[in-house]
Design an enzyme around this catalytic site. Sequence first.
Site, PDB file in Angstrom:
ATOM      1  N   CYS A 114      -3.108  18.679  -3.000  1.00 51.46           N
ATOM      2  CA  CYS A 114      -1.954  18.114  -2.282  1.00 51.46           C
ATOM      3  C   CYS A 114      -0.677  18.943  -2.445  1.00 51.46           C
ATOM      4  O   CYS A 114       0.257  18.808  -1.660  1.00 51.46           O
ATOM      5  CB  CYS A 114      -1.698  16.679  -2.725  1.00 51.46           C
ATOM      6  SG  CYS A 114      -3.075  15.591  -2.373  1.00 51.46           S
ATOM      7  N   HIS A 251       5.658  15.095  -0.381  1.00 53.63           N
ATOM      8  CA  HIS A 251       4.234  14.858  -0.105  1.00 53.63           C
ATOM      9  C   HIS A 251       4.038  13.361   0.103  1.00 53.63           C
ATOM     10  O   HIS A 251       4.650  12.545  -0.587  1.00 53.63           O
ATOM     11  CB  HIS A 251       3.390  15.357  -1.283  1.00 53.63           C
ATOM     12  CG  HIS A 251       1.965  14.914  -1.204  1.00 53.63           C
ATOM     13  ND1 HIS A 251       1.212  15.072  -0.063  1.00 53.63           N
ATOM     14  CD2 HIS A 251       1.153  14.297  -2.098  1.00 53.63           C
ATOM     15  CE1 HIS A 251      -0.002  14.578  -0.271  1.00 53.63           C
ATOM     16  NE2 HIS A 251      -0.062  14.097  -1.497  1.00 53.63           N
ATOM     17  N   ASN A 281      -2.594   9.849   3.419  1.00 51.75           N
ATOM     18  CA  ASN A 281      -2.433  11.040   2.571  1.00 51.75           C
ATOM     19  C   ASN A 281      -3.284  12.174   3.142  1.00 51.75           C
ATOM     20  O   ASN A 281      -4.506  12.181   2.984  1.00 51.75           O
ATOM     21  CB  ASN A 281      -2.867  10.698   1.144  1.00 51.75           C
ATOM     22  CG  ASN A 281      -2.681  11.857   0.181  1.00 51.75           C
ATOM     23  OD1 ASN A 281      -2.465  13.002   0.592  1.00 51.75           O
ATOM     24  ND2 ASN A 281      -2.775  11.584  -1.101  1.00 51.75           N
TER      25      ASN A 281
HETATM   26  O1  UT7 Z   1      -1.997  12.993  -3.267  1.00 49.63           O
HETATM   27  C1  UT7 Z   1      -2.430  13.306  -4.534  1.00 49.63           C
HETATM   28  C2  UT7 Z   1      -1.836  12.465  -5.550  1.00 49.63           C
HETATM   29  N1  UT7 Z   1      -2.363  11.128  -5.452  1.00 49.63           N
HETATM   30  C3  UT7 Z   1      -1.555  10.126  -5.680  1.00 49.63           C
HETATM   31  O2  UT7 Z   1      -0.400  10.331  -5.872  1.00 49.63           O
HETATM   32  C4  UT7 Z   1      -2.144   8.735  -5.782  1.00 49.63           C
HETATM   33  C5  UT7 Z   1      -1.554   8.058  -6.984  1.00 49.63           C
HETATM   34  N2  UT7 Z   1      -2.019   6.716  -7.172  1.00 49.63           N
HETATM   35  C6  UT7 Z   1      -1.712   5.684  -6.333  1.00 49.63           C
HETATM   36  O3  UT7 Z   1      -1.101   5.888  -5.313  1.00 49.63           O
HETATM   37  C7  UT7 Z   1      -2.079   4.292  -6.746  1.00 49.63           C
HETATM   38  O4  UT7 Z   1      -2.530   4.304  -8.087  1.00 49.63           O
HETATM   39  C8  UT7 Z   1      -3.180   3.655  -5.848  1.00 49.63           C
HETATM   40  C9  UT7 Z   1      -2.616   3.341  -4.452  1.00 49.63           C
HETATM   41  C10 UT7 Z   1      -4.373   4.570  -5.745  1.00 49.63           C
HETATM   42  C11 UT7 Z   1      -3.655   2.334  -6.457  1.00 49.63           C
HETATM   43  O5  UT7 Z   1      -2.568   1.455  -6.694  1.00 49.63           O
HETATM   44  P1  UT7 Z   1      -2.387   0.742  -8.117  1.00 49.63           P
HETATM   45  O6  UT7 Z   1      -1.246  -0.167  -7.990  1.00 49.63           O
HETATM   46  O7  UT7 Z   1      -2.304   1.841  -9.154  1.00 49.63           O
HETATM   47  O8  UT7 Z   1      -3.714  -0.097  -8.246  1.00 49.63           O
HETATM   48  P2  UT7 Z   1      -4.836  -0.028  -9.357  1.00 49.63           P
HETATM   49  O9  UT7 Z   1      -5.626   1.225  -9.243  1.00 49.63           O
HETATM   50  O10 UT7 Z   1      -4.202  -0.339 -10.675  1.00 49.63           O
HETATM   51  O11 UT7 Z   1      -5.764  -1.242  -8.936  1.00 49.63           O
HETATM   52  C12 UT7 Z   1      -5.294  -2.599  -8.985  1.00 49.63           C
HETATM   53  C13 UT7 Z   1      -6.429  -3.502  -8.567  1.00 49.63           C
HETATM   54  C14 UT7 Z   1      -7.734  -3.231  -9.291  1.00 49.63           C
HETATM   55  O12 UT7 Z   1      -8.355  -4.477  -9.590  1.00 49.63           O
HETATM   56  P3  UT7 Z   1      -8.251  -5.084 -11.069  1.00 49.63           P
HETATM   57  O13 UT7 Z   1      -8.833  -4.045 -11.978  1.00 49.63           O
HETATM   58  O14 UT7 Z   1      -6.789  -5.319 -11.310  1.00 49.63           O
HETATM   59  O15 UT7 Z   1      -9.064  -6.332 -10.957  1.00 49.63           O
HETATM   60  C15 UT7 Z   1      -8.568  -2.515  -8.277  1.00 49.63           C
HETATM   61  O16 UT7 Z   1      -9.959  -2.693  -8.444  1.00 49.63           O
HETATM   62  O17 UT7 Z   1      -6.711  -3.361  -7.175  1.00 49.63           O
HETATM   63  C16 UT7 Z   1      -8.110  -3.140  -6.978  1.00 49.63           C
HETATM   64  N3  UT7 Z   1      -8.297  -2.266  -5.825  1.00 49.63           N
HETATM   65  C17 UT7 Z   1      -8.327  -2.726  -4.567  1.00 49.63           C
HETATM   66  N4  UT7 Z   1      -8.234  -3.961  -4.040  1.00 49.63           N
HETATM   67  C18 UT7 Z   1      -8.289  -4.070  -2.707  1.00 49.63           C
HETATM   68  C19 UT7 Z   1      -8.410  -0.921  -5.819  1.00 49.63           C
HETATM   69  N5  UT7 Z   1      -8.521  -0.479  -4.546  1.00 49.63           N
HETATM   70  C20 UT7 Z   1      -8.468  -1.568  -3.754  1.00 49.63           C
HETATM   71  C21 UT7 Z   1      -8.525  -1.761  -2.370  1.00 49.63           C
HETATM   72  N6  UT7 Z   1      -8.417  -3.009  -1.888  1.00 49.63           N
HETATM   73  N7  UT7 Z   1      -8.633  -0.715  -1.502  1.00 49.63           N
END
Ligand code: UT7
Length: 324
Positions: A114, A251, A281
């Site tokens: 990225c 980005h 993204n």
């Molecule tokens: O471009 C390269 C660099 N990449 C980035 O900058 C991405 C960086 N990361 C992020 O943008 C965020 O971490 C995400 C958007 C990927 C995820 O957001 P988050 O607030 O960090 O969520 P999380 O990974 O902590 O997940 C929270 C919950 C989890 O459930 P539990 O463990 O709390 O029960 C996940 O299993 O949300 C669940 N979850 C979903 N639920 C519905 C994960 N993906 C999904 C989904 N739909 N698509």
Amino acid sequence: MSITSIIAGTGSYLPDNIMTNADLEKIVDTTDEWITQRSGIKQRHIAADDQTTGDMAIKAARKAMEAASLNPDDIDGVIVATTTPDRTFPAVAVKVQGDLGIPPGLAFDVQAVCSGFVYALSVADNFIKAGQAKRILVIGAEKMSSIVDWTDRTTCVLFADGAGAVIVEAKENNDGLEGQGIHSTHLYANGKQRDMLQTSGGVSTTGDKGVIEMQGRDVFKYAVSYMADVVKETLEHNNITADQIDWLVPHQANIRIISGTADKLGMSMDKVVVTVDRHGNTSAASIPLALDEAVRDGRIKRGQLLLIEAMGGGLTWGSALVRY
Ligand code: UT7
């Protein structure tokens, strides 16, 4: 006399096919509400099965050449930032060069995921300042949909396809920061963090392309802190304050990371170019896509100061300060 590298023209391309969050609800266990709240993404463009990264790069490059009123004969280098090349080799850049009829000159790909576009811009800037090229086509192009695991809801809702291009051109500048050009670039990688965002396979490991694996929460945490560090370094290096920046062109991974960086800079979101809601993204393509959109709709004007920043797999991160 000092030489800078100016952005002579921009172009971009997005595939016709739009995939909304509602479409994704039919594929994986997710909701529009979750995707919107956690990432800011509402829809993304997905390339056709037979459409390659190179095809999209060529379309964006043509528009950038038109915008700069240049012909293929005027270009003496092509650098493509991509993680999703058409083939393992040769580089996408040589396809762009060959198909556009650009005469022999340097042509290669840069792989910094990225952060790829910021890396490629910096490489082009250095070639130009060293006097080794006069006009380089710098492209960020990705078909991220080809390395997404469409059963993994934690990643498939985020990534998307597209291409953006700029022409970087040598120009005399005796006005310092007031003059047009790329005034600084800062590039970083921390290879100890390479497992945080990677593909499950590759050419010399599993022998296949692999799919994206991401420890989202950790990547998020580092994205926020690395962006804050590199933006601070950029301001200090150029001896300016955030209020002198006209536009932040970040980005586009997550609206929460983007607004966090804007907050740290004390910049209102009115001065931030945001496309993540509509583009998702697109990895190395996201910055040149955002830049081209804001140039074409008249938000970014000649003479304005742009702060460009990115972070991605590697982990890699970087910035560029550009007077457009
Ligand atoms: O471009 C390269 C660099 N990449 C980035 O900058 C991405 C960086 N990361 C992020 O943008 C965020 O971490 C995400 C958007 C990927 C995820 O957001 P988050 O607030 O960090 O969520 P999380 O990974 O902590 O997940 C929270 C919950 C989890 O459930 P539990 O463990 O709390 O029960 C996940 O299993 O949300 C669940 N979850 C979903 N639920 C519905 C994960 N993906 C999904 C989904 N739909 N698509």
